[in-house]
Design a protein around this motif. Sequence first.
Motif: not given
Length: 381
Positions: A295-300, A304-308
């Motif tokens: 997905a075109p997401l920022t590193e942050e 975050r989504v990996q943590e969740l």
Amino acid sequence: MSSETSTPSTGKPRVAVVFGGRSSEHAISVVTAGAVLRAIDRTKYDVLPIGITADGRWALTSADPERMAIADRRLPSVEDLAESADGSVLLPVDPGSREVVYTEPGNVPKALGDVDVVFPMLHGPYGEDGTLQGLLELSGVPYVGSGVLASAVGMDKEYMKRVFTSFGLPVGPYEVIRPHEWDRDPAAARKKIVDFAADHGWPVFVKPARAGSSFGITKVDDLAGLDEAVEEARSHDPKIIVESLLRGREIECGVLEFEDGPRASVPAEIPPVTAHDFYDFEAKYIDSASGMVPAPLTEEQTARVQELAVRAFEAVSCEGLVRADFFLLDSGEFVINEINTMPGFTPISMYPRMWQESGVSYPELVDRLLQAALRRSTGLR
């Protein structure tokens, strides 16, 4: 009987790939199993394909992945793959034995040998919801994926959200209509939904509380379409859940159990589908709408989504694998929509694509799941 079902003498672990089942996701389960049968390493494992028909009979089946694919928009079924119209496969009922038996009217039962691990490629009720997992626990046979409790919670959208909330995970607004509410007083139940829409806005999504692959889901724009949407959802599950429209991007993330604990994949994004109101069954499996990986997401945002996703995996006490689905709201906040404890494994499915992009090939993914199951014993989890 085919050579696939003969008693092995190789000393390799024997995998029973179980698929099909009594849910509306029968065909997708067959497609998923076909992909696994194509990928599983036959130099490392012996394989026993077992299909469960739509009426619940356990059957010996062909292991030909080509016959298990969607062809010309036609969905496959176990009935088309069964080697006999009335033969049945019986799992052991004694935890001290792992021998599988094949019975056919008029013939002496045949022992098919021991099974070391089951790969239950079933989606939806009677397979992904803890029922099959309970049977395998009673049989004493290890299996891929989550145990009874996690499977049941992961199947029920209401209790899944309740668990997420109790662990501090952000969820969107929802309302639940239980079977007795609609049966006894549909006017009151309808008002409950209308009041929810008044608070959170139209449109709303009316869904079966315990179903998957987007079956039975309707996007409802106003009161006029509500009753029809409720009846459609109730045709799949008497309990329904109503969710508000969350404006934002659809993001998915895979979780896989490694020796040192669960890890998250790179996330994927499901872009808006122009030919459908939402990412429904037709878009997923027939028209093959494709997500963006990564997905075109920022590193942050990725972190975050990996943590969740890992937190959701652990909150529900999952094992093996999970696909966690999120909305990235216009405000920048991630909201978890749901998890799937046995996500689709078809060649176009997001879960294996995310792990492929994360450096875990499809055959390696299958192997890791089998090895994780073999490391575990059955029993309370």
